[in-house]
Design a protein around this motif. Structure first.
Motif, short mmCIF file in Angstrom:
data_model
loop_
_atom_site.label_atom_id
_atom_site.label_comp_id
_atom_site.label_asym_id
_atom_site.label_seq_id
_atom_site.Cartn_x
_atom_site.Cartn_y
_atom_site.Cartn_z
N ARG A 169 11.05 -2.76 -1.21
CA ARG A 169 11.74 -3.02 -2.61
C ARG A 169 13.14 -3.90 -2.73
O ARG A 169 13.48 -4.04 -1.39
CB ARG A 169 12.06 -1.58 -3.15
CG ARG A 169 10.98 -0.83 -3.20
CD ARG A 169 11.49 0.58 -3.71
NE ARG A 169 10.33 1.50 -4.19
CZ ARG A 169 10.04 2.28 -3.44
NH1 ARG A 169 10.29 2.44 -2.04
NH2 ARG A 169 9.07 3.33 -3.50
N LEU A 170 13.45 -4.53 -3.71
CA LEU A 170 14.91 -5.09 -3.81
C LEU A 170 15.76 -4.49 -2.77
O LEU A 170 16.66 -5.17 -2.24
CB LEU A 170 15.03 -5.16 -5.11
CG LEU A 170 16.50 -5.94 -5.37
CD1 LEU A 170 16.45 -7.41 -5.08
CD2 LEU A 170 16.87 -6.01 -6.89
N GLY A 171 16.03 -3.26 -2.94
CA GLY A 171 17.36 -2.58 -2.23
C GLY A 171 16.84 -2.72 -0.91
O GLY A 171 18.23 -2.30 -0.17
N HIS A 209 10.12 -6.36 -8.11
CA HIS A 209 9.37 -5.31 -8.30
C HIS A 209 7.82 -5.61 -8.71
O HIS A 209 7.08 -4.81 -8.00
CB HIS A 209 9.87 -4.29 -9.38
CG HIS A 209 8.94 -3.06 -9.32
ND1 HIS A 209 9.29 -1.84 -8.22
CD2 HIS A 209 8.20 -2.46 -10.21
CE1 HIS A 209 8.26 -0.91 -8.62
NE2 HIS A 209 7.78 -1.20 -9.71
N GLY A 210 7.66 -6.70 -9.36
CA GLY A 210 6.40 -7.12 -9.66
C GLY A 210 5.57 -7.56 -8.30
O GLY A 210 4.45 -7.23 -8.26
N LYS A 238 4.58 -4.31 -6.44
CA LYS A 238 3.31 -3.49 -7.20
C LYS A 238 2.32 -4.29 -6.98
O LYS A 238 1.12 -3.45 -6.60
CB LYS A 238 3.71 -3.35 -8.77
CG LYS A 238 2.57 -2.66 -9.46
CD LYS A 238 3.11 -2.55 -11.01
CE LYS A 238 1.86 -1.79 -11.71
NZ LYS A 238 2.13 -1.55 -12.98
N ALA A 239 2.19 -5.52 -6.91
CA ALA A 239 0.97 -6.28 -6.73
C ALA A 239 0.29 -5.97 -5.43
O ALA A 239 -0.82 -5.84 -5.05
CB ALA A 239 1.25 -7.82 -6.87
N ARG A 240 1.30 -5.93 -4.47
CA ARG A 240 0.92 -5.85 -3.10
C ARG A 240 0.47 -4.33 -2.78
O ARG A 240 -0.29 -4.10 -1.86
CB ARG A 240 2.07 -5.90 -2.03
CG ARG A 240 2.44 -7.44 -1.98
CD ARG A 240 1.47 -8.41 -1.88
NE ARG A 240 0.96 -8.48 -0.47
CZ ARG A 240 0.04 -8.98 -0.04
NH1 ARG A 240 -0.94 -9.49 -0.66
NH2 ARG A 240 -0.28 -9.30 1.45
N ALA A 241 0.90 -3.61 -3.71
CA ALA A 241 0.11 -2.02 -3.47
C ALA A 241 -1.27 -1.98 -4.03
O ALA A 241 -2.02 -1.38 -3.51
CB ALA A 241 1.16 -1.05 -4.30
N GLU A 242 -1.30 -2.96 -4.96
CA GLU A 242 -2.89 -3.14 -5.67
C GLU A 242 -3.88 -3.74 -4.38
O GLU A 242 -4.77 -3.29 -4.25
CB GLU A 242 -2.75 -3.61 -6.93
CG GLU A 242 -1.96 -3.10 -7.95
CD GLU A 242 -2.15 -4.09 -9.41
OE1 GLU A 242 -2.49 -5.29 -8.94
OE2 GLU A 242 -1.50 -3.59 -10.34
#
Length: 228
Positions: free
Chosen positions: A38-40, A136-137, A140-144
């Motif tokens: 994540r960005l954090g 974040h996009g 999320k895409a890598r989770a898919e």
């Protein structure tokens, strides 16, 4: 395998504008794309977070969202290794972070918001200027992608730093549903190509000839045509 909805920034940052610091832009994207951070966590990610685990180099970092209580472990992707090598050769990697701001010839850590703004600037210069095409996009895409690659819930939790199995379960269920739908259509296409519907609706030869004269009964295909 189906095409996953990966952000267009993935391909466009590979060929940035001539004035764009291409290596830095690519490295920032690769950090998000290949470490799943994540960005954090991405903005503070650096050489101290690389570990040798079971004869493999891996990313290990305690996540910000868990207040440093959960550690993610992700082996270094071959393409990410190439990106790091190019960045080292260009002298843009700092001692604490892989990407940051240049101060007196040294790469210093950036604030989280500044890192996100820099990534967004590169994305816009690459032609991607959509609200959801952000750090974040990419996450999320890598989770898919992981769900489509048949990663298990436990594997995804270890890589993405999730503590609630509902997160990977959501992505896996969505991927399985889409794959089932596509697999079902493949079967229908194969069925349609195997022969015309008339071949299946035609009555057997025995029925065409009828039965003996004693009862005169004939068998019909029934409601098969209606069901199709």
């Amino acid at each position: 395998m189906a095409t996953v909805r990966t952000p267009r920034v993935a391909t466009r940052l590979t060929k940035p504008a001539p004035a764009l610091p291409a290596i830095t832009a690519r490295l920032m994207f690769d950090i998000l794309h290949y470490t799943f951070l994540r960005l954090g966590d991405a903005y503070r990610f650096g050489p101290p977070h690389l570990r040798q685990i079971v004869r493999k180099m891996a990313v290990q970092i305690a996540t910000e969202k868990s207040r440093r209580n959960t550690t993610v472990t992700v082996p270094v992707h071959p393409e990410f290794a190439e990106s790091l090598q190019a960045a080292r050769a260009a002298g843009i990697i700092g001692a604490e972070v892989f990407t940051g701001r240049l101060v007196c010839g040294r790469v210093q850590p950036m604030k989280k918001k500044a890192w996100a703004a820099k990534f967004k600037k590169y994305a816009v210069l690459a032609g991607v200027n959509e609200r959801k095409k952000s750090c974040h996009g990419v996450h999320k895409a890598r989770a898919e992608v992981a769900a489509y690659a048949d990663c298990t819930e436990s594997q995804m939790m270890a890589m993405f730093g999730w503590t609630d199995p509902k997160m990977p379960a959501h992505h896996i269920a969505q991927a399985n549903r889409e794959k089932l739908g596509m697999a079902g259509m493949d079967k229908i296409v194969a069925f349609d190509e195997d022969g015309s519907p008339e071949d299946f609706l035609a009555p057997p030869e025995a029925n065409r000839a009828g039965t003996s004269s004693r009862n005169g009964m004939v068998t019909f295909p029934g409601n098969f045509r209606k069901k199709m």
